[in-house]
Write an enzyme that holds these catalytic residues in place. Sequence first.
Site, PDB file in Angstrom:
ATOM      1  N   LYS A 105      -4.521  11.203  -0.742  1.00 24.99           N
ATOM      2  CA  LYS A 105      -4.850  11.885   0.505  1.00 24.99           C
ATOM      3  C   LYS A 105      -5.175  13.358   0.264  1.00 24.99           C
ATOM      4  CE  LYS A 105      -2.404   9.019   3.907  1.00 24.99           C
ATOM      5  NZ  LYS A 105      -2.083   7.890   3.073  1.00 24.99           N
ATOM      6  N   HIS A 130       3.721   4.100  13.268  1.00 27.25           N
ATOM      7  CA  HIS A 130       2.463   4.361  12.573  1.00 27.25           C
ATOM      8  C   HIS A 130       1.783   3.081  12.090  1.00 27.25           C
ATOM      9  CE1 HIS A 130       3.687   8.514  12.751  1.00 27.25           C
ATOM     10  NE2 HIS A 130       4.784   8.242  12.072  1.00 27.25           N
ATOM     11  N   ARG A 163     -11.732  -0.348   1.632  1.00 29.66           N
ATOM     12  CA  ARG A 163     -11.650  -1.812   1.676  1.00 29.66           C
ATOM     13  C   ARG A 163     -12.014  -2.279   3.078  1.00 29.66           C
ATOM     14  NH1 ARG A 163      -7.186  -1.961   4.810  1.00 29.66           N
ATOM     15  NH2 ARG A 163      -5.513  -0.465   4.386  1.00 29.66           N
TER      16      ARG A 163
END
Length: 675
Positions: A116, A235, A297
């Site tokens: 990230k 989340h 993906r």
Amino acid sequence: MFKRILIANRGEIACRVIATARRLGVETVAVYSDADAAALHVAMADRAVRLGPAPARDSYLRADLILEAAKATGAEAIHPGYGFLSENADFAEACEKAGVVFIGPPASAIRAMGSKSEAKALMDKAGVPLTPGYHGADQDPAHLQAEADRIGYPVLIKASAGGGGKGMRLVETSADFEEALASCKREASASFGDDKVLVERFVTRPRHIEMQVFADSYGNAVHLFERDCSIQRRHQKVVEEATAPGMPEDLRQRMGEAAVAAALAVGYQGAGTVEFIAETASDGTPGDFFFMEMNTRLQVEHPVTEMVTGQDLVEWQLRVASGEPLPLMQEEIYDYGHAIEVRLYAEDPDGGFLPSIGVLNHLRFPQDSEGIRIDTGVRQGDEISPHYDPMIAKLIAYGPNRDVAIARLLAALRETEVAGIATNRDFLIRVLSQEDFSEGLLDTGFIAAREEMLLPGRPRADDIVLAMATLIELDGEARKARARAATGGDPYSPWARADGWRLNDAGPVDLKFKDFDGERSIRTRHHHGAWHCRVDDGAEIEATLLSVTDDFLEARIDGDRRTLGYSRSETQTGDRLTLFYGADTFVLDRLDPLASATGGDQSDHALTAPMPGKVTAIFVAAGDTVTAGQSLMILEAMKMEHTIKAPADGTVDALPFAVGDQVTDGAVLISFAEE
């Protein structure tokens, strides 16, 4: 186009890929672990190869075994699905070295977006908007806390290599940061083998909006519009829809351009998803947006994009990977209507959403419903194991507009029946039934803000439900009696009847049920073709059986026609009925006074493991006094941390396990003094 591909995955995504490959005339090779030897994806594929034992690390994560299977079966390409090795750059490189096409982006793109922190640096250079935060390499806890204090609370700690909601913690105050960071790092290490984190400002009213992108090897890149994934729990996505409700056209264009720029910045190929967080106005309209991450993906929620665009994204993957250009350019892609998807999980919303492990004794989906698509990898009789994600199916509804899509999906959920394990079916119905959801007032805190309405606790069976349960049991007894008579007695004898018949009077029949709330008593009498039921010495209900099968009941209750689906199984103390009545699921145990109650209930003075797992933290010691709701222990299962809390005030008597120990389902984790 390829002649044969291997699918390095399991469950519904493996079945999904097989379906498209079959339509295109491409042969498929499935791989499986010992736990999946009889799985649906194994039965659907043209060939299947065993990988190894049940744990993913010994089977689905063994790149060497998967490549050996591809070589042995002559597979030209490998589709990784999602999860497992789908975003593993080393695996993508290994496929290339072995001369097998990896149906996904190049390893360089996976690496660029796999961290990230690095991804945000690349996006910053590409001009993609970023959320204020710290994405640096210094992982000293004191430095991370200082950065969080600088950014300003609330902040979100996120695993740098994370995804799927794992390794993520919301921190409201500086005092809570240290504990949240430690927990986040433990979960990140267990899930991804990397405990690096980043810290970002938490957008207080965020919407999670993502763009589906596609790129080919000729430098072409497009987006296929956006999906809204704002309805989340911890989340993790619960509801996904396309396109995003209330999305201004200019914002859609800017977000689409940013997503395509992100793909081009890393030399992307194949299917990908660029995820953004958007500030939201009080009327639910999204505004300023920031880059979160790119998933390299196919996404779990790709069906909603397929339904509004009319495109098969798996087919696009196969064509691009085989060297073809994109099937359509940007100006040729259109969206029509609206689609919504929910994930049906084997989990217990009333038990803290812990995964539910066991056999699918009963499984029914809506048949041939207009605008409904079911993606699943299981069948009735299959087992939900502790080794993999507990998803049962994805239910997707399409309609000419959002209101119709919601109505169709609600109807499909009410027709969906699962018994043998707990599921989130009723919870999903409550979410979709919220007025704010219908009006498009969405944000990632939607569920947390409505917990009292969405998680009201297990429903208690009312008199009507108990009357229908009674009809099911009485009919079952009548069938057994007729069967006994047919094998050794007079089937026309009145003594072979189980409808309350008596020589001089209609005698009473007493039944007892037990649910989560205790025992329920029903006394019934048969009179003039109807059963008169008195529940718990309360009001009397007249119940008439109209029709009944092995899993469906139609009855007239006090003059009103009622129907429900049901499943019957056996327990140590008698029959267990799982009843599906409208938006609620009820579980009732028929108590047989003659049954031998072996085993018995768990002690009231012990907490047991809700599933197999590993003890990762213990916060108390023998002799400690605890209060209701206090955190006592953390159990890691399915790569998620589950906090074991005290159900009441008490004193810890013993802790049979230590940190690092593996525990089995039902094992006593903590015992308490009887007082």
